[in-house]
Design a protein around this motif. Structure first.
Motif, mmCIF file in Angstrom:
data_model
loop_
_atom_site.group_PDB
_atom_site.id
_atom_site.type_symbol
_atom_site.label_atom_id
_atom_site.label_comp_id
_atom_site.label_asym_id
_atom_site.label_seq_id
_atom_site.Cartn_x
_atom_site.Cartn_y
_atom_site.Cartn_z
ATOM 1 N N UNK A 115 -12.741 5.084 -1.851
ATOM 2 C CA UNK A 115 -12.045 3.814 -1.609
ATOM 3 C C UNK A 115 -12.832 2.841 -0.744
ATOM 4 N N UNK A 116 -13.920 3.297 -0.158
ATOM 5 C CA UNK A 116 -14.800 2.478 0.700
ATOM 6 C C UNK A 116 -14.195 2.187 2.062
ATOM 7 N N UNK A 117 -12.936 1.771 2.092
ATOM 8 C CA UNK A 117 -12.237 1.520 3.350
ATOM 9 C C UNK A 117 -10.838 2.106 3.254
ATOM 10 N N UNK A 118 -10.360 2.677 4.365
ATOM 11 C CA UNK A 118 -8.980 3.155 4.456
ATOM 12 C C UNK A 118 -8.477 2.931 5.873
ATOM 13 N N UNK A 119 -7.210 2.545 5.988
ATOM 14 C CA UNK A 119 -6.586 2.446 7.294
ATOM 15 C C UNK A 119 -6.151 3.826 7.773
ATOM 16 N N UNK A 120 -5.946 3.955 9.077
ATOM 17 C CA UNK A 120 -5.519 5.241 9.642
ATOM 18 C C UNK A 120 -4.247 5.739 8.971
ATOM 19 N N UNK A 121 -3.268 4.857 8.777
ATOM 20 C CA UNK A 121 -2.002 5.265 8.173
ATOM 21 C C UNK A 121 -2.196 5.724 6.730
ATOM 22 N N UNK A 122 -3.108 5.090 6.005
ATOM 23 C CA UNK A 122 -3.369 5.512 4.634
ATOM 24 C C UNK A 122 -3.987 6.901 4.603
ATOM 25 N N UNK A 178 -12.110 -6.735 3.292
ATOM 26 C CA UNK A 178 -11.335 -5.650 3.893
ATOM 27 C C UNK A 178 -9.901 -5.670 3.411
ATOM 28 N N UNK A 179 -9.280 -6.839 3.445
ATOM 29 C CA UNK A 179 -7.874 -6.945 3.046
ATOM 30 C C UNK A 179 -7.681 -6.565 1.582
ATOM 31 N N UNK A 180 -8.579 -7.029 0.720
ATOM 32 C CA UNK A 180 -8.444 -6.711 -0.704
ATOM 33 C C UNK A 180 -8.695 -5.231 -0.959
ATOM 34 N N UNK A 181 -9.713 -4.666 -0.329
ATOM 35 C CA UNK A 181 -10.027 -3.248 -0.522
ATOM 36 C C UNK A 181 -8.878 -2.367 -0.061
ATOM 37 N N UNK A 182 -8.266 -2.712 1.055
ATOM 38 C CA UNK A 182 -7.115 -1.942 1.536
ATOM 39 C C UNK A 182 -5.914 -2.099 0.610
ATOM 40 N N UNK A 183 -5.752 -3.280 0.010
ATOM 41 C CA UNK A 183 -4.647 -3.492 -0.925
ATOM 42 C C UNK A 183 -4.819 -2.629 -2.170
ATOM 43 N N UNK A 184 -6.049 -2.526 -2.663
ATOM 44 C CA UNK A 184 -6.323 -1.657 -3.816
ATOM 45 C C UNK A 184 -6.084 -0.198 -3.434
ATOM 46 N N UNK A 185 -6.582 0.199 -2.261
ATOM 47 C CA UNK A 185 -6.380 1.571 -1.800
ATOM 48 C C UNK A 185 -4.899 1.897 -1.666
ATOM 49 N N UNK A 193 -9.578 -3.350 -10.651
ATOM 50 C CA UNK A 193 -9.559 -2.826 -9.289
ATOM 51 C C UNK A 193 -9.338 -1.319 -9.287
ATOM 52 N N UNK A 194 -8.560 -0.842 -10.266
ATOM 53 C CA UNK A 194 -8.180 0.568 -10.293
ATOM 54 C C UNK A 194 -7.786 0.946 -11.711
ATOM 55 N N UNK A 195 -8.115 2.173 -12.107
ATOM 56 C CA UNK A 195 -7.653 2.721 -13.382
ATOM 57 C C UNK A 195 -6.921 4.020 -13.074
ATOM 58 N N UNK A 196 -5.773 4.214 -13.705
ATOM 59 C CA UNK A 196 -4.995 5.430 -13.450
ATOM 60 C C UNK A 196 -4.325 5.892 -14.729
ATOM 61 N N UNK A 197 -4.114 7.188 -14.807
ATOM 62 C CA UNK A 197 -3.337 7.785 -15.892
ATOM 63 C C UNK A 197 -2.225 8.600 -15.243
ATOM 64 N N UNK A 198 -0.994 8.283 -15.595
ATOM 65 C CA UNK A 198 0.157 8.999 -15.058
ATOM 66 C C UNK A 198 0.966 9.571 -16.216
#
Length: 275
Positions: free
Chosen positions: A27-34, A116-123, A166-171
């Protein structure tokens, strides 16, 4: 970093330590809470206890030069440890590069506030997907972050083009498997920028490459801050000649869970279907 150095360092790291480093690599960047929500959600009586454990581990990893905190906090000084943003430090980057057999070095520098803000939003979208899976609301079959989620294709003019979600996912939920291209929108770009990217998605869809491999095309979804932004993007997509608005979804951050977990009160999502 020599093989002996790698082996010595790996012996000092727990499985969870390595998982934290891998998350920062992805993710490159993550907040402590994440980081807490990803790796410390179980085994603690309270969120406060989990937060304390998270910081103790991060400070220890920091002392070994494996992770580094950004100088700028999200939310300012009063946000406390929850406002700290983390990235891999030089030793952590070398360790994982060696473990993965990669030669190209990633340089980690102090990023801009916007990045930073965008990367954290994607994360945050990825963290929420992991949480929904942990709650049993979905199965999370795959998550790809940038640049792994980027797709190259030859456009109608015969030139190579890149689609950069920004992200690819399979659920999966029940008998259905859903594929997602996710865009974390912070309402910082003019709607015309979103329209241009929608057209890139359409050109990629027209190649049939993803459908040939997976049997369907992902639901392309912009996740936006509020209803005003949702209305603006939906209007822009509907008004633009050449855009097929039915191929795209715009949801607010508050609607994201309902969309992904497949609440049957909503109409079917374009681009989803049986596995």
């Amino acid at each position: 970093m020599s093989p002996n150095d790698v082996a010595s360092l790996l012996l000092r790291l727990s499985e969870r330590d390595l998982a934290v480093l891998e998350s920062l690599r992805a993710h490159r960047l993550l907040g402590t809470a994440q980081i807490r929500r990803l790796h410390f959600a179980e085994g603690h009586a309270t969120v406060t206890a989990a937060s304390g454990a998270t910081m103790r581990v991060l400070v220890r990893l920091e002392s070994h030069g494996l992770v580094a905190r950004l100088t700028r906090r999200i939310g300012g000084v009063r946000s406390g440890s929850s406002g700290i943003v983390w990235q891999l430090a030089s030793t952590g980057e070398r360790l994982l590069r060696t473990v993965h057999g990669e030669k190209k070095r990633r340089r980690y520098v102090e990023p801009s506030l916007a990045f930073t803000a965008h990367t954290l939003a994607v994360a945050e979208l990825a963290v929420q997907l992991h949480e929904y899976a942990g709650q049993g609301a979905i199965e999370l079959l795959n998550v790809e972050t940038e640049p792994s989620c980027w797709r190259s294709f030859v456009n109608p003019h015969g030139t190579l083009e890149w689609l950069k979600p920004d992200l690819y996912a399979v659920t999966a939920s029940g008998d259905y498997e859903d594929h997602w291209f996710l865009e974390a929108d912070r309402a910082t770009e003019h709607p015309t920028v979103v329209v241009r990217k929608a057209k890139t998605y359409q050109r990629y869809a027209a190649t049939g490459a993803h459908q040939a491999r997976h049997g369907l095309f992902p639901a392309v979804t912009w996740v936006v801050p509020d209803m005003a932004r949702r209305g603006a993007l939906e209007a822009a997509l509907s008004a633009e000649t050449g855009v097929q608005p039915e191929l795209f979804r715009v949801v607010t951050v508050d609607e994201f869970e309902q969309l992904v977990t497949g609440d049957q009160s909503d109409p079917p999502i374009e681009g989803t279907g049986p596995p």
